[in-house]
Enzyme design. Structure first.
Site, mmCIF file in Angstrom:
data_model
loop_
_atom_site.group_PDB
_atom_site.id
_atom_site.type_symbol
_atom_site.label_atom_id
_atom_site.label_comp_id
_atom_site.label_asym_id
_atom_site.label_seq_id
_atom_site.Cartn_x
_atom_site.Cartn_y
_atom_site.Cartn_z
ATOM 1 N N LEU A 102 0.967 -1.105 -0.045
ATOM 2 C CA LEU A 102 0.055 0.010 -0.031
ATOM 3 C C LEU A 102 0.863 1.342 0.038
ATOM 4 C CD1 LEU A 102 -2.940 0.669 0.105
ATOM 5 C CD2 LEU A 102 -2.769 0.838 2.592
ATOM 6 N N ASP A 103 0.791 2.153 -0.943
ATOM 7 C CA ASP A 103 1.741 3.073 -1.262
ATOM 8 C C ASP A 103 1.808 3.993 0.100
ATOM 9 O OD1 ASP A 103 2.158 2.531 -3.841
ATOM 10 O OD2 ASP A 103 0.581 3.809 -4.574
ATOM 11 N N ARG A 104 2.990 4.659 0.263
ATOM 12 C CA ARG A 104 3.274 5.359 1.326
ATOM 13 C C ARG A 104 2.235 6.552 1.571
ATOM 14 N NH1 ARG A 104 8.643 9.380 1.693
ATOM 15 N NH2 ARG A 104 8.045 10.372 3.365
ATOM 16 N N SER A 120 -0.879 6.141 0.798
ATOM 17 C CA SER A 120 -2.255 5.746 0.798
ATOM 18 C C SER A 120 -2.233 5.235 2.332
ATOM 19 C CB SER A 120 -2.339 4.539 0.013
ATOM 20 O OG SER A 120 -2.220 4.945 -1.400
#
Length: 182
Positions: free
Chosen positions: A42-44, A46
């Site tokens: 999960l992207d930084r 997000s």
């Protein structure tokens, strides 16, 4: 017996246990449980649900797109998505790396269980923002953000609410708990 952990990843936290640069927050700042690893990323920038496990087979089942496990996101977007934009998201959007699989997309009210983001998103008085729920069965790099941008509605805030049968429920940001493995 394998362990399965549910974690509500806050904004600006790396989805891994170490930071090569050494100065950013990571999962290790929140989870002190040796031997578990993220099942997917999960992207930084997000927020929301991450699952972690010590079971390699379960990790693969959760993370590998070939298993087509649904991932549901609450997405705050810039502008008002109309029926055409939602239909485009639903039928698949052409990105630089090819067309996405069909998804489910619908407008929703701001989620009731929403926590404040730190720092808050940028607000522009002349451009409204709306929430959509987007459910996908694949996991390309920054896919949801690229999909909403492709239909003219850049993502302002992205929260993963569900992975397969597992949801955030009332889990607060930065908190985790144990789940019964399937």
């Amino acid at each position: 017996m394998s362990r399965l952990i549910r974690f509500n990843k806050p904004f600006d936290v790396l989805p891994q246990f170490t930071d090569p640069g050494g100065d950013r927050r990571t999962l290790a700042d929140f989870i002190d449980l040796p031997g578990v690893y993220p099942a997917g990323r999960l992207d930084r920038d997000s927020e929301g649900l991450m699952l972690l496990t010590d079971d390699g087979r379960l990790q693969a089942r959760i993370a590998d797109p070939k298993h087509k496990l649904e991932k549901c996101y609450w997405v705050q977007v810039e502008g008002e998505p109309d029926a055409t934009a939602l239909a485009a998201l639903s039928s698949g959007v052409v990105l630089k790396d090819g067309r996405t699989r069909p998804a489910r997309a619908r407008r929703i009210a701001p989620p009731a269980a929403l926590w404040p983001r730190v720092p808050p998103i940028r607000v522009r008085k002349s451009v409204p923002d709306y929430w959509i729920e987007l459910t996908i069965r694949e996991g390309r790099n920054r896919q949801v953000r690229r999909m909403t941008a492709a239909v003219g509605h850049p993502t302002l805030r992205l929260i993963r609410h569900r992975i397969g049968p597992w949801t955030l429920d009332a889990l607060a940001p930065g908190c985790w708990d144990r789940l019964a493995p399937p």
